[in-house]
Design a protein around this motif. Sequence first.
Motif, PDB file in Angstrom:
ATOM      1  N   ALA A  57      29.371  41.282  36.348  1.00 16.11           N
ATOM      2  CA  ALA A  57      30.107  40.977  35.146  1.00 16.11           C
ATOM      3  C   ALA A  57      31.395  40.506  35.652  1.00 16.11           C
ATOM      4  CB  ALA A  57      29.898  41.251  33.794  1.00 16.11           C
ATOM      5  N   VAL A  58      32.137  39.685  34.855  1.00 19.99           N
ATOM      6  CA  VAL A  58      33.877  38.937  35.587  1.00 19.99           C
ATOM      7  C   VAL A  58      34.238  39.159  34.331  1.00 19.99           C
ATOM      8  CG1 VAL A  58      35.192  38.025  36.275  1.00 19.99           C
ATOM      9  CG2 VAL A  58      33.913  38.798  37.892  1.00 19.99           C
ATOM     10  N   HIS A  59      35.338  39.716  33.829  1.00 19.23           N
ATOM     11  CA  HIS A  59      35.556  39.326  32.703  1.00 19.23           C
ATOM     12  C   HIS A  59      37.255  38.991  32.204  1.00 19.23           C
ATOM     13  CE1 HIS A  59      32.608  41.655  30.386  1.00 19.23           C
ATOM     14  NE2 HIS A  59      32.225  42.011  31.290  1.00 19.23           N
ATOM     15  N   ASN A  60      38.272  38.424  32.761  1.00 17.00           N
ATOM     16  CA  ASN A  60      39.483  38.230  32.805  1.00 17.00           C
ATOM     17  C   ASN A  60      39.909  38.080  31.168  1.00 17.00           C
ATOM     18  OD1 ASN A  60      39.254  36.737  35.776  1.00 17.00           O
ATOM     19  ND2 ASN A  60      37.954  34.943  34.536  1.00 17.00           N
ATOM     20  N   GLU A  61      41.218  39.351  31.457  1.00 18.03           N
ATOM     21  CA  GLU A  61      42.222  39.416  31.077  1.00 18.03           C
ATOM     22  C   GLU A  61      43.353  38.803  30.730  1.00 18.03           C
ATOM     23  OE1 GLU A  61      42.039  43.420  30.676  1.00 18.03           O
ATOM     24  OE2 GLU A  61      39.994  43.268  29.888  1.00 18.03           O
ATOM     25  N   PRO A  62      44.424  38.805  30.160  1.00 21.84           N
ATOM     26  CA  PRO A  62      45.605  38.142  29.755  1.00 21.84           C
ATOM     27  C   PRO A  62      46.198  38.142  31.307  1.00 21.84           C
ATOM     28  CG  PRO A  62      45.625  38.529  27.693  1.00 21.84           C
ATOM     29  CD  PRO A  62      44.277  38.922  28.524  1.00 21.84           C
ATOM     30  N   ALA A  63      46.285  39.977  31.751  1.00 20.85           N
ATOM     31  CA  ALA A  63      47.581  39.808  32.518  1.00 20.85           C
ATOM     32  C   ALA A  63      46.463  40.088  34.316  1.00 20.85           C
ATOM     33  CB  ALA A  63      48.278  41.111  32.729  1.00 20.85           C
ATOM     34  N   ARG A  64      45.270  40.279  33.973  1.00 24.04           N
ATOM     35  CA  ARG A  64      44.419  41.141  35.192  1.00 24.04           C
ATOM     36  C   ARG A  64      42.479  40.603  34.693  1.00 24.04           C
ATOM     37  NH1 ARG A  64      43.071  48.180  33.175  1.00 24.04           N
ATOM     38  NH2 ARG A  64      42.055  46.878  31.517  1.00 24.04           N
ATOM     39  N   PHE A  97      44.384  36.332  37.950  1.00 21.82           N
ATOM     40  CA  PHE A  97      42.879  35.335  37.537  1.00 21.82           C
ATOM     41  C   PHE A  97      41.940  35.387  38.828  1.00 21.82           C
ATOM     42  CE2 PHE A  97      40.572  31.785  37.198  1.00 21.82           C
ATOM     43  CZ  PHE A  97      39.665  31.644  36.003  1.00 21.82           C
ATOM     44  N   VAL A  98      40.434  36.153  38.525  1.00 15.54           N
ATOM     45  CA  VAL A  98      39.831  35.995  39.593  1.00 15.54           C
ATOM     46  C   VAL A  98      38.490  35.104  38.608  1.00 15.54           C
ATOM     47  CG1 VAL A  98      37.714  37.075  40.341  1.00 15.54           C
ATOM     48  CG2 VAL A  98      39.870  38.340  39.500  1.00 15.54           C
ATOM     49  N   ASP A  99      38.280  33.710  39.462  1.00  9.27           N
ATOM     50  CA  ASP A  99      37.538  33.133  38.747  1.00  9.27           C
ATOM     51  C   ASP A  99      36.257  33.587  38.474  1.00  9.27           C
ATOM     52  OD1 ASP A  99      36.446  30.576  38.791  1.00  9.27           O
ATOM     53  OD2 ASP A  99      37.051  29.154  40.183  1.00  9.27           O
ATOM     54  N   PRO A 100      35.469  33.156  38.305  1.00  9.15           N
ATOM     55  CA  PRO A 100      33.536  33.077  37.585  1.00  9.15           C
ATOM     56  C   PRO A 100      32.747  32.657  38.275  1.00  9.15           C
ATOM     57  CG  PRO A 100      35.028  33.564  35.292  1.00  9.15           C
ATOM     58  CD  PRO A 100      35.979  32.594  36.875  1.00  9.15           C
ATOM     59  N   ALA A 101      33.124  31.681  39.080  1.00  7.53           N
ATOM     60  CA  ALA A 101      32.737  31.171  39.515  1.00  7.53           C
ATOM     61  C   ALA A 101      32.765  30.986  41.299  1.00  7.53           C
ATOM     62  CB  ALA A 101      32.707  28.804  39.542  1.00  7.53           C
ATOM     63  N   LEU A 102      33.750  31.426  41.397  1.00  6.36           N
ATOM     64  CA  LEU A 102      33.645  31.835  42.853  1.00  6.36           C
ATOM     65  C   LEU A 102      32.982  34.142  42.745  1.00  6.36           C
ATOM     66  CD1 LEU A 102      36.277  30.944  44.614  1.00  6.36           C
ATOM     67  CD2 LEU A 102      34.758  30.561  44.903  1.00  6.36           C
ATOM     68  N   TYR A 103      33.354  35.409  42.013  1.00  8.70           N
ATOM     69  CA  TYR A 103      33.277  36.026  41.714  1.00  8.70           C
ATOM     70  C   TYR A 103      31.800  36.190  40.864  1.00  8.70           C
ATOM     71  CZ  TYR A 103      36.949  37.761  44.132  1.00  8.70           C
ATOM     72  OH  TYR A 103      38.043  38.213  45.075  1.00  8.70           O
ATOM     73  N   ALA A 104      30.513  35.279  41.449  1.00 12.56           N
ATOM     74  CA  ALA A 104      29.801  35.196  40.696  1.00 12.56           C
ATOM     75  C   ALA A 104      28.842  36.724  40.618  1.00 12.56           C
ATOM     76  CB  ALA A 104      28.986  33.776  41.010  1.00 12.56           C
ATOM     77  N   LYS A 105      27.351  36.818  39.538  1.00  7.85           N
ATOM     78  CA  LYS A 105      26.714  37.614  40.005  1.00  7.85           C
ATOM     79  C   LYS A 105      25.956  37.334  40.262  1.00  7.85           C
ATOM     80  CE  LYS A 105      23.552  39.394  35.752  1.00  7.85           C
ATOM     81  NZ  LYS A 105      22.340  39.127  35.153  1.00  7.85           N
TER      82      LYS A 105
END
Length: 175
Positions: A57-64, A97-105
Motif C-alpha cells: 500500500a501507499v499512503h501520501n501525507e502532506p510532506a512525506r 510525494f510518491v505517485d501511487p500509479a508508479l509505486y503500485a501494489k
Amino acid sequence: MRFTSRTLLLGLAAWLLSACGTVPRELAYEPESALVPFAPGLSQPGAMARWSGVIAAVHNEPARSVIEVVVLPLKSNGVPLQTEQSPGRFLAIMPGFVDPALYAKGRSLSVLGQVAAPVDGKIGEHPYRFAVLDSAKSKLWPPVKEVEVRYVDPFFHDPFYDPYWPRRPLLPLPR
C-alpha cells in the motif's frame, strides 16, 4: 609473471560474473557488514539497513509518503527474491510525494535507509507492529512479467498427423 590465455580467460569470466552480483549504485552502502537485516521485533533505531519486498500500500501525507512493504529476501544484486514466505512488513518513509500509479501494489521495491522506532498500525482489522525505515535511497524494480509456458509432448510429433482427415474430404462431393 607470465599470463597464459587460460588465466586471462578465467580472470575475464570472474570479472563479468562479478558484475551480475553487484548492488545498484542507488542501493550501495559501505561497509556492507554494517547493514542490519530485517527482523520483525527490530529495535535498533539509527542503524543502517537495506530491505526489500513487494509494495502492499501507499499512503501520501502532506510532506512525506509512507509505503507499506511486504518483506522479501534480497538476492546478491539487491533484487527482491520472489517467494511465498515473508518474515513481516515494514514502512518505508520517503520525503515528498510518491505517485501511487508508479509505486503500485505488487511492484518490487528495495530501500536503503536508517531504522526508526517501530510504529503500531493495522493490516485490515489485525493490529500489527511495523518496522520503520527512513529512506535515504530506493530502487523501484521493473514489473515482473508473467510468461505462459505451454508443454508440447515431444514424443507425439507427427508431421503427417491430421485429426480431421477421415471427416474432411479432399475434394468437394457432388450433389
